[in-house]
Write a protein that holds these residues in place. Sequence first.
Motif, PDB file in Angstrom:
ATOM      1  N   UNK A 120       0.846  -1.199   0.000  1.00  0.00           N
ATOM      2  CA  UNK A 120       0.000   0.000   0.000  1.00  0.00           C
ATOM      3  C   UNK A 120       0.885   1.253   0.000  1.00  0.00           C
ATOM      4  N   UNK A 121       1.970   1.228   0.769  1.00  0.00           N
ATOM      5  CA  UNK A 121       2.906   2.373   0.771  1.00  0.00           C
ATOM      6  C   UNK A 121       3.494   2.586  -0.621  1.00  0.00           C
ATOM      7  N   UNK A 122       3.835   1.482  -1.290  1.00  0.00           N
ATOM      8  CA  UNK A 122       4.353   1.577  -2.660  1.00  0.00           C
ATOM      9  C   UNK A 122       3.311   2.228  -3.562  1.00  0.00           C
ATOM     10  N   UNK A 123       2.081   1.762  -3.475  1.00  0.00           N
ATOM     11  CA  UNK A 123       1.008   2.327  -4.288  1.00  0.00           C
ATOM     12  C   UNK A 123       0.873   3.822  -4.036  1.00  0.00           C
ATOM     13  N   UNK A 124       0.885   4.209  -2.770  1.00  0.00           N
ATOM     14  CA  UNK A 124       0.769   5.631  -2.429  1.00  0.00           C
ATOM     15  C   UNK A 124       1.948   6.437  -2.980  1.00  0.00           C
ATOM     16  N   UNK A 125       3.151   5.895  -2.850  1.00  0.00           N
ATOM     17  CA  UNK A 125       4.345   6.602  -3.317  1.00  0.00           C
ATOM     18  C   UNK A 125       4.367   6.731  -4.838  1.00  0.00           C
ATOM     19  N   UNK A 126       3.888   5.703  -5.536  1.00  0.00           N
ATOM     20  CA  UNK A 126       3.869   5.750  -6.997  1.00  0.00           C
ATOM     21  C   UNK A 126       2.750   6.623  -7.535  1.00  0.00           C
ATOM     22  N   UNK A 127       1.672   6.765  -6.777  1.00  0.00           N
ATOM     23  CA  UNK A 127       0.517   7.519  -7.238  1.00  0.00           C
ATOM     24  C   UNK A 127       0.627   8.999  -6.882  1.00  0.00           C
ATOM     25  N   UNK A 128       1.487   9.315  -5.930  1.00  0.00           N
ATOM     26  CA  UNK A 128       1.699  10.715  -5.553  1.00  0.00           C
ATOM     27  C   UNK A 128       2.305  11.490  -6.721  1.00  0.00           C
ATOM     28  N   UNK A 129       2.037  12.779  -6.743  1.00  0.00           N
ATOM     29  CA  UNK A 129       2.638  13.645  -7.755  1.00  0.00           C
ATOM     30  C   UNK A 129       3.372  14.775  -7.039  1.00  0.00           C
ATOM     31  N   UNK A 130       4.691  14.825  -7.144  1.00  0.00           N
ATOM     32  CA  UNK A 130       5.566  13.875  -7.829  1.00  0.00           C
ATOM     33  C   UNK A 130       5.691  12.575  -7.023  1.00  0.00           C
ATOM     34  N   UNK A 131       6.141  11.533  -7.710  1.00  0.00           N
ATOM     35  CA  UNK A 131       6.297  10.241  -7.049  1.00  0.00           C
ATOM     36  C   UNK A 131       7.303  10.351  -5.917  1.00  0.00           C
ATOM     37  N   UNK A 132       7.087   9.521  -4.888  1.00  0.00           N
ATOM     38  CA  UNK A 132       7.951   9.568  -3.708  1.00  0.00           C
ATOM     39  C   UNK A 132       8.566   8.200  -3.392  1.00  0.00           C
ATOM     40  N   UNK A 133       8.670   7.340  -4.390  1.00  0.00           N
ATOM     41  CA  UNK A 133       9.249   6.005  -4.185  1.00  0.00           C
ATOM     42  C   UNK A 133      10.713   6.158  -3.782  1.00  0.00           C
ATOM     43  N   UNK A 134      11.137   5.361  -2.806  1.00  0.00           N
ATOM     44  CA  UNK A 134      12.520   5.432  -2.324  1.00  0.00           C
ATOM     45  C   UNK A 134      13.298   4.178  -2.709  1.00  0.00           C
ATOM     46  N   UNK A 135      14.616   4.294  -2.663  1.00  0.00           N
ATOM     47  CA  UNK A 135      15.482   3.135  -2.887  1.00  0.00           C
ATOM     48  C   UNK A 135      15.160   2.040  -1.877  1.00  0.00           C
ATOM     49  N   UNK A 136      14.907   2.443  -0.644  1.00  0.00           N
ATOM     50  CA  UNK A 136      14.630   1.479   0.427  1.00  0.00           C
ATOM     51  C   UNK A 136      13.350   0.699   0.157  1.00  0.00           C
ATOM     52  N   UNK A 137      12.332   1.367  -0.374  1.00  0.00           N
ATOM     53  CA  UNK A 137      11.089   0.663  -0.690  1.00  0.00           C
ATOM     54  C   UNK A 137      11.334  -0.426  -1.730  1.00  0.00           C
ATOM     55  N   UNK A 138      12.031  -0.096  -2.773  1.00  0.00           N
ATOM     56  CA  UNK A 138      12.294  -1.069  -3.832  1.00  0.00           C
ATOM     57  C   UNK A 138      13.177  -2.196  -3.297  1.00  0.00           C
ATOM     58  N   UNK A 139      14.162  -1.860  -2.493  1.00  0.00           N
ATOM     59  CA  UNK A 139      15.032  -2.886  -1.899  1.00  0.00           C
ATOM     60  C   UNK A 139      14.208  -3.862  -1.060  1.00  0.00           C
ATOM     61  N   UNK A 140      13.274  -3.339  -0.253  1.00  0.00           N
ATOM     62  CA  UNK A 140      12.420  -4.215   0.570  1.00  0.00           C
ATOM     63  C   UNK A 140      11.517  -5.089  -0.298  1.00  0.00           C
TER      64      UNK A 140
END
Length: 190
Positions: A120-140
């Motif tokens: 859900x955090x990933x979805x929120x980060x990807x849907x935000x404008x601008x996107x807020x996805x972090x390296x740590x999220x992808x690593x997890x």
Amino acid sequence: MSRIQPLAPAAAGSFVRLAYRLARRQLGEVPEPFAVTAHHPRLFRTSLRHELGLQRASHVASAPLVELAVYRTGRTVGCSWCVDFGEMLQRMEGLDVERLRHIDDFETHPAFTEDEREVIRLSDAMTATPMTVTDEQVTRLVAQHGRDGALELVYQVAHENHRARFNHALGITDQGYSSGDACRVPWATT
């Protein structure tokens, strides 16, 4: 009523009419986004091929996690059609759809696992404008689901952003799928 009227079967070519019959058989009714896109035959075919290909290609990440991420994305964008359809898909997967009523409290509500919270955090980060996805999220995500699973989850959220924004921009609203009683597409009379 959508901003562009759905293409009526009588005005559609044979391929679109066949696709309508198959959709009605599988889903109980023709999805309105499907019928609106049908006005543009090449785009309709491309979209259909993409949706079917995506369905066939995505089997690493668990379906319940994907459905939850897609649902959250549609809800965040404000696409009532996506929320309606997403709830139906979760019900068809045998998931507890009542917990969706608590999705805004996902961080603390006991109905959600830590893995679901991360998605859900990933979805929120990807849907935000601008996107807020972090390296740590992808690593997890990669650690939890493997590279292919992480790619599927990111792709599905990105694609739902596309679908939700398309539907929302065209004024396509819920169709009754979540109630189990999908309503008919309001075919244009002109």
